[in-house]
Structures are given as C-alpha cells and as structure tokens.
Design an enzyme around this catalytic site. Structure first.
Site, mmCIF file in Angstrom:
data_model
loop_
_atom_site.group_PDB
_atom_site.id
_atom_site.type_symbol
_atom_site.label_atom_id
_atom_site.label_comp_id
_atom_site.label_asym_id
_atom_site.label_seq_id
_atom_site.Cartn_x
_atom_site.Cartn_y
_atom_site.Cartn_z
ATOM 1 N N GLU A 174 12.096 6.551 83.578
ATOM 2 C CA GLU A 174 13.068 7.348 84.334
ATOM 3 C C GLU A 174 12.645 7.401 85.811
ATOM 4 O O GLU A 174 11.464 7.552 86.116
ATOM 5 C CB GLU A 174 13.094 8.771 83.747
ATOM 6 C CG GLU A 174 14.165 9.662 84.312
ATOM 7 C CD GLU A 174 14.336 10.955 83.490
ATOM 8 O OE1 GLU A 174 13.483 11.245 82.637
ATOM 9 O OE2 GLU A 174 15.341 11.658 83.715
ATOM 10 N N LYS B 64 22.801 9.948 84.415
ATOM 11 C CA LYS B 64 22.356 10.785 83.282
ATOM 12 C C LYS B 64 23.429 11.820 82.977
ATOM 13 O O LYS B 64 23.988 12.428 83.891
ATOM 14 C CB LYS B 64 21.023 11.451 83.659
ATOM 15 C CG LYS B 64 20.268 12.115 82.522
ATOM 16 C CD LYS B 64 18.866 12.501 82.974
ATOM 17 C CE LYS B 64 18.037 13.132 81.871
ATOM 18 N NZ LYS B 64 16.656 13.421 82.277
ATOM 19 N N CYS C 20 16.141 9.874 78.828
ATOM 20 C CA CYS C 20 15.228 10.925 78.372
ATOM 21 C C CYS C 20 15.903 12.071 77.625
ATOM 22 O O CYS C 20 16.148 11.978 76.429
ATOM 23 C CB CYS C 20 14.402 11.427 79.551
ATOM 24 S SG CYS C 20 12.879 12.204 78.979
ATOM 25 N N SER D 132 -21.916 26.652 82.785
ATOM 26 C CA SER D 132 -22.573 27.909 82.426
ATOM 27 C C SER D 132 -23.364 27.848 81.136
ATOM 28 O O SER D 132 -24.041 28.803 80.793
ATOM 29 C CB SER D 132 -21.502 28.995 82.290
ATOM 30 O OG SER D 132 -20.723 28.720 81.137
#
Ligand SMILES: Nc1ncnc2c1ncn2[C@@H]1O[C@H](COP(=O)(O)OP(=O)(O)OC[C@H]2O[C@@H]([n+]3cccc(C(=O)O)c3)[C@H](O)[C@@H]2O)[C@@H](O)[C@H]1O
Ligand SMILES: Nc1ncnc2c1ncn2[C@@H]1O[C@H](COP(=O)(O)OP(=O)(O)OP(=O)(O)O)[C@@H](O)[C@H]1O
Ligand SMILES: NC(=O)CC[C@H](N)C(=O)O
Length: 729
Positions: A45, A114, A181, A383
C-alpha cells in the site's frame, strides 16, 4: 494444456518520504519478480511514498514526487510485459484517494482508489483520504508526469485512464482485480463481487502493522476469502519501521482457493523479499463453478437489474465493476520452463510463537530506527531486573540475526550497516556486533543489592555488551544537599520517620538521576571508545506499568525509544524464558525467577528488599492485564468492567471485585498524564495505553469517578441481595 500464470508479491522495507531509497527497493523488487518469470507483480500500500507519510499526505509535494517515481519505474522498462501494481495518493476532482496504480506496456492502464479506509486503532486514513464509492470515471494523467515518461510512450495512447472500481482483462483472458488492505477486513468486501464476476487474481497491496497474535487473523481472512470465493489472492505488505511506532510485519503471501502457495517472512531484516508462485488459473474457475450456490449468485450478478449496469447489485454492495482491457498476455507461455508451468504446491506458512514475536518484532524495529537515524548503537540502563533484561535480550537477539545476515552477505544494506556499526573491526561473531552496538550501564545506589548488580554484569557478559558499572549516590546526595541548603529541610525515607511524600521524593530523585546519567553516557561513550556519533537511549517500562502509572515521570522510563512499552509483563516473562533457552543466556532464567523490585527504598537489616512491585502497586500484573484488555479492547468504563469481571472472577465477592476495579481506575486516572510524555515505543499490544497515537484519552480526570462509583455500589448491593436470596428475585 491448462492456463497457468506466474505471480509475484514484493515485501518492501520502505521509509516514508524517502523517495530515492524507495525507488531503489521497488526496482530491485521488480527485477527479482521479472527474473522469476512473473507476469504480475504486486507492491504494498502507498508503495511509492511509504505508508506513514501521515499529514505529509496533505502536501501536494507527496503526490507530485510519487508521479516522478512512477515515471522512473516506467522508464526502467520493468513494466512492459509484467503487470505492476503500485500504491500512491491521487487527487481526483475535489478529493484525495489512496490508490492502486496498475501499469503495463510502459503505461498506466487504470487507477483503483481504496473504497474502505482504515480508521481504527493506529489508523487515521480518513484524515487524508476520501473513500471511493462510485463506478469508474475517466482521469487525465498529470501533464508533468506525461512529460517525464519516455518519449513516444503516450503518442497514440490516451492520456486519460479509467479511475474507480476496475479490474483488468489481459489479451489472453485472465482478469486481475484489486483490494487495498482494509477492504479485506470489511464485512462486504470487494473480493465477493469481483469473484462472482470472474476476476481470477486479486492483489491486495497492504500496510498492515504487527500486533502480538494478529497475523493469524490476517491469514485467516485471506484463506477464508479464497476458499469461499475461489481465486488467487496475492497479498503484499510492507516490512519494517517506516518512521513511526508501528512495525509492518511483512508475511506477504499468495493463496489459491483457500490454500497458501507462498509466504514471506514476518520479521526478516532484508530490504526486499519477493515471493513467486505458479497459479493454475483453470483450477480457480473450476473451484467456483463446482458449487451451484456460487454459480447462482454469480449468474444473478451478471443479470443487470433494470436500469442498472451489469454487476450493480443492491446496496450495501460496491458499485459496478468495470473491466479494462490491457495489451499484454498474462499466462505463462507454452514453452516456459517446467518450473514456470507446473502449479506451485500448497505450503504451511511459518508461524512464530508470541515469545518469538516479542523478540523479533521490536528487534527489527530497532534495527531500522538505528540505521535510519545513523545512530552508533544503543545505551541501555540495565538494572538486573526483568524489563531491562528483556530489552537487552531483544537487542542481543538482533545482533545474532545481524551476524547471520552479514555472513550470508545477501542484503547489501545489512552488510553496510554492520560495517558502519563495527567500524574498522570486522565482526567475527554476534558478540562482536553486540560489543560495538549495545552499551549497558548499571547505576547503583546504596539501596541496590549485590544480586541485581551481579545479574546485570553476568547478562551483559553473556550477550557480549559493552558494560559499565557505576554508583550514582554522590549525585543524589549532592542534589539533596542543595535542597537542604535552600530550604533548611532534609527529607527522610518512611522507614527512618519521613512522610510518604518525603519517601517518594527520595525514590524519584534516584530514578531521575539515572535518566540524566544515561543520556550523558549515550552522548559520550562513543567518544570514550574513539568513535564518532551518538547512542540511542533505550527505555524499558512495560505496558502494564504505563497503564497503572507505576513509574517515575522522567526517570529511566523516559528515553529515546522503548521496544517493550507495548508488551505486557506476562509476555515479557515468557519471552525471557524462551530467550534464555534459544540464545543460551542462562542469567535470563535467574532474572525471571527473582521477584520484581525497584530497589529505591533502603533494605531491611538483613539486606533484603521488602519493596516488591505488585505489593507497591496494590494489584498483580495478571489483574492489570485483565483491566487493560477490558478498558481498551473491551471498551469498558468502570461500571461495565465491574459487570464483566463479576462473570470472570468467580472466587471474589462482588464488593471485592468493585474495590479492585475502583483502585485500578483511580491509579489509571491519577497517572494518565504520564502517557502524554511516554517514550515512543513499539506498538505491540491491543490494550496499549499509548496516548500519542493509539489510545486517545483526556489526561486530566476526576479521579474520584464519583458517579460511576455510586452506580457500582448499587450493583454490588443488588448482587449481594441476590446472593443472599439464593439467586431468586
Ligand atoms: N494531573 C497531572 N498532570 C500533569 N502532571 C501531573 C499531574 N499530577 C501530577 N503530576 C506531576 O507528576 C508528578 C508525580 O509523578 P511522579 O513524579 O512520577 O511520581 P509518583 O507517581 O508519585 O511516583 C512514582 C511511582 O513510581 C514508582 N516506581 C516504581 C518502580 C520504579 C520506579 C522508577 O522510576 O525506577 C518508580 C514509585 O515507587 C512511585 O510509586 C507530580 O509531582 C507532578 O509533577
Ligand atoms: N540500578 C540500576 N541500574 C541501571 N538502570 C536502572 C537501575 N535501576 C533501574 N534502572 C532503570 O530504570 C528502569 C525502571 O526501573 P524499575 O525499577 O521500575 O525497573 P523495572 O521497570 O521493573 O525494570 P527492571 O525489571 O529492568 O528493573 C529500569 O528498567 C532500568 O532501565
Ligand atoms: N492499512 C490498512 O488498511 C490496515 C487495515 C487493517 N485493519 C490491518 O491492520 O491490516
């Protein structure tokens, strides 16, 4: 002989607005597809500009540059005998559309906008694009684009092309349509009318991001669509960080009639990956025609209702489909090699476990970020606890993959990147890359334990990091002294008689000091090592801490990037167990076994830390995951969360459930402001509270939730009465 066709799908690691590098990747993709004998090549896309241009889509420059890139692609000669499907924004009439541009014979043949935009979660396509709702109209290509095309390309050909809901029909009768999509995810998706009208191949150019456990949904939709509708579904996705918190996770695939023929990797570091399959077009037609129920619907769609064009069903179906003839054949020629003629057999696509997803996705995202920002590597405050160890493991695993890719030598970008990070010294192992790239610092205070200090050192050694061990007490006491000189007051920890506020301030100054020291080291360690450049400072607060606000604002949770900010504590622990085994770093196992503690308060007489995270937070990490999922994915406010948990936590009394929900919402609301300044982190979890893009909420709440609390109290009372009455009303 049956009709077969070679189709390719490109997985591209693009970078929004980086037109030159995108053009290089596109050209490489097209040449690999062409070399594999493909007659059709699909790209992701918005492949000409990159997906995440965001508000840059509002600038006409973006579209203008896409036309320039498209002209360069057409001039390359790759789009002559191969049908190529690209993505770019196109202004038509008064609106901008997110389009597929279909090219062959050196020309644009049609443009397909789209029709359903993505607008949930991280997506905002409606902000830049309009959804197309009509049939096909005529679009005149921009003159500037025509001028850039090779001379003569458009002489004799119309400068106008069909724009709308179109499918292409080749000279040998194969038809190819599009879906973009989100259209795959809609209830009434355009595959259905296209299949019913006989479109053989549907290409879906996608920009779909990674979220833990999401890939199965995407693959399921594709397989279900082609199983039900028949057809070849070619799916092409981006892969990588193209400039935001999202990681697009590749996995491009080719499926036919419900079975997958080819699939690309989800997290590979390569810039370009092309998959190709030989598709038996006749098998598609026979799959469809074998089912009378399909044929009945197909026939109904062919019979145009009075006054409407063919293929115009009643709403809510898409508008009528227009077929556009293209001047090239798409079938493999009869004399093609056996490899090109024999249909590809189905495969089982590779699926990663959530633990692998946690290691690989954020690692790949960091890799793209590092090379695109030209950073010399990373600086991680380590840590000895689980979260920073998880970040170390993610970067460590990345160095293992980088070394493997370096040895293979196939991806030029990766080889160059390893050389850049390692400088003059050629790496002989992943540990050499880790030593050049990952700098860890343990910053102890008088409240730190020898165990965490030792675990940090051991883990750094196992991975191969450049480790520094130091104490920050002199800095924190200097700051407290300044405060005392200015105010005449000296704060004390609660265990020494101080108030809660004093205790918190003394904790937070240790945490904030570490952030300042981390940035100093990030800036100067390259200099100490006779290198140039800077290091990216990594943060390591997890999604649950963010949700509850169990972190100090502007401490080590404030960094340049956080690869685990979207991952839950539970997933992180599983990931550590997996990474200990997979990569042979045993210290990770002892880190998982140790109770999580901040080590910000003084220890008890016997040197033990009584400050554990879950006790401090007033809730467990498992509860936080439940709250987080219901708040975001379940779309629950306090009252509906109470109702849902009542049905889930059977061992608790209604009043206890209500108290837990209220405690959660109190801390969530109190600390929400911390999400405004939270370090940009990899989006991985559907219940992420990231305020910046994904979870849009106010940051100043009425923390009493008075109204909601009263409603909840009524519900608790009612529930208790019901229970007392044996469940009878
Ligand atoms: N509504 C609002 N809008 C904007 N800002 C607001 C605000 N309310 C407070 N603030 C600001 O936020 C401050 C309070 O937040 P903050 O300073 O974070 O402090 P606070 O949330 O009070 O304390 C940090 C918590 O994190 C815990 N913790 C646990 C483990 C590790 C670490 C660590 O850092 O290593 C920390 C620590 O034990 C403590 O419970 C206020 O002093 C004020 O400046
Ligand atoms: N002694 C230390 N040395 C270096 N960095 C530290 C130290 N203590 C805390 N940090 C940094 O501050 C971050 C937040 O500290 P906190 O105690 O909340 O740890 P955490 O989020 O539970 O992570 P961890 O499990 O890594 O300790 C840590 O992830 C780490 O990056
Ligand atoms: N770009 C899009 O349209 C994305 C849509 C879809 N929901 C996905 O995540 O794949």
């Amino acid at each position: 002989m049956s009709t077969v066709m070679r189709v390719s799908s490109c997985t591209l690691n693009l970078h929004a607005l980086s037109f030159s590098s995108n053009l290089r990747s596109l050209l490489l993709g097209l040449s690999l597809a062409s070399a594999s004998g493909a007659r059709y090549c699909l790209t992701p896309e918005l492949s000409l500009c990159g997906y995440s241009c965001e508000d840059h889509f509002l600038e006409q420059d973006t579209e203008e540059h896409c036309w320039e890139v498209l002209a360069a692609l057409l001039r390359s000669g790759r789009c002559q005998t191969m049908l190529c499907d690209f993505g770019m924004p196109v202004l038509f009439g008064g609106a901008r559309y997110n389009c597929r541009v279909l090219c062959c014979a050196g020309r644009v043949q049609a443009i397909r906008p789209k029709m359903s935009l993505a607008g949930d979660g991280n997506y905002r396509e409606g902000r830049w694009f309009a959804a197309w709702g009509g049939g096909a109209e005529s679009y005149r290509l921009p003159q500037a684009f025509l001028d850039l095309c090779t001379e003569g390309t458009y002489s004799g050909a119309s400068p106008s092309v069909p724009f709308g809901f179109v499918a292409l029909r080749s000279r040998d009768g194969i038809s190819v349509g599009c879906e973009t999509c989100e259209e795959l995810w809609t209830p009434s998706n355009p595959s259905v009318p296209q299949a019913l009208l006989g479109v053989d191949v549907i290409g879906n150019g996608s920009g779909s991001h990674h979220e833990l456990r999401k890939l199965g949904q995407r693959q399921g939709l594709m397989q279900a669509s082609t199983m039900k509708n028949g057809g070849c579904y070619v799916y092409s996705n981006l892969r990588g960080c193209d400039g935001t918190r999202l990681y697009f996770d590749g996995s491009s695939s080719i499926a036919v009639n419900g079975e997958v023929l080819a699939s690309a990797d989800q997290f590979a570091l390569d810039q370009v990956e092309v998959i190709t399959a030989t598709v038996d077009v006749d098998s598609i037609r026979s799959h469809r025609a074998a089912r009378p129920s399909f044929a009945a619907q197909a026939a109904a769609l062919q019979r145009a209702p009075p006054g409407a064009s063919k293929g115009a069903p009643p709403p809510p179906y898409p508008p009528p489909l227009t077929f556009v003839d293209i001047p090239i054949p798409l079938a493999a020629p009869p004399l093609a090699s056996r490899y090109d003629r024999i249909p590809t057999s189905p495969i089982s696509p590779r699926a990663y476990s959530p633990e692998q997803e946690c290691v690989l996705g954020p690692g790949s995202w960091l890799y793209d970020y590092m090379r695109r920002s030209r950073a010399g590597g990373f600086l991680l405050p380590l840590s000895g606890g689980a979260d920073s160890a998880a970040v170390a493991a993610i970067v460590g695993a990345l160095t293992v993959r980088m070394y493997e890719g370096y040895v293979r030598g196939e991806d030029r970008t990766l080889v160059d990147e390893v050389d850049r990070v390692c400088g003059d010294k050629k790496p002989g192992s992943a540990r050499d890359i880790a030593n050049a790239m990952l700098h860890t610092v343990y910053m102890g205070t008088e409240n730190s334990s020898s165990q965490t200090r030792a675990r940090a050192k051991a883990l750094a050694e196992e991975i191969g990091c450049y480790h520094t061990d130091l104490n920050v007490d002199s800095i924190t006491s200097a700051i407290i002294n300044v405060f005392q000189i200015a105010t005449g007051r000296r704060p004390m920890f609660a265990c020494n008689g101080g108030t809660g506020g004093e205790d918190l301030a003394l904790q937070n100054i240790q945490a904030r000091t570490r952030m300042v020291v981390a940035y100093l080291f990030g800036q100067l360690l390259p200099w100490c090592r006779n290198r140039s450049g800077f290091l990216l400072v990594l943060g390591s607060a997890n999604v649950d801490e963010g949700l509850r606000g169990y972190m100090t604002k502007y401490d080590c949770s404030s960094a340049d990037l956080n690869p685990i900010g979207g991952i839950s504590k539970a997933d992180l622990k599983n990931m550590l167990v997996y990474a200990a085994r997979e990569y042979g770093w045993p210290t990770l196992s002892s880190i998982v076994a140790a109770p999580p503690t901040a080590e910000l308060r003084p220890t008890t007489g016997d040197g033990e830390h009584t400050q554990t995270d879950e006790e401090d937070m007033g809730m467990t990490y498992a509860e936080l995951t439940a709250f987080g999922k219901l708040r975001k994915q379940g779309r629950c406010g306090p009252v509906s969360m109470y109702r849902r948990l009542l049905g889930m936590w059977h061992n608790l009394e209604p009043a206890e459930v209500a108290a837990k929900v209220q405690r959660f919402f109190y801390f969530y609301a109190l600390n929400r402001h911390k999400m405004c300044t939270v370090t940009p982190s990899y989006h991985a979890e559907g219940y992420s509270p990231d305020d910046n893009r994904f979870d849009l909420r106010p940051f100043l709440y009425d923390v009493s939730w008075g109204w909601q609390k009263e409603r909840m109290a009524e519900l608790v009372k009612k529930e208790e009465e019901l229970q007392e009455g044996g469940g009878m009303t």
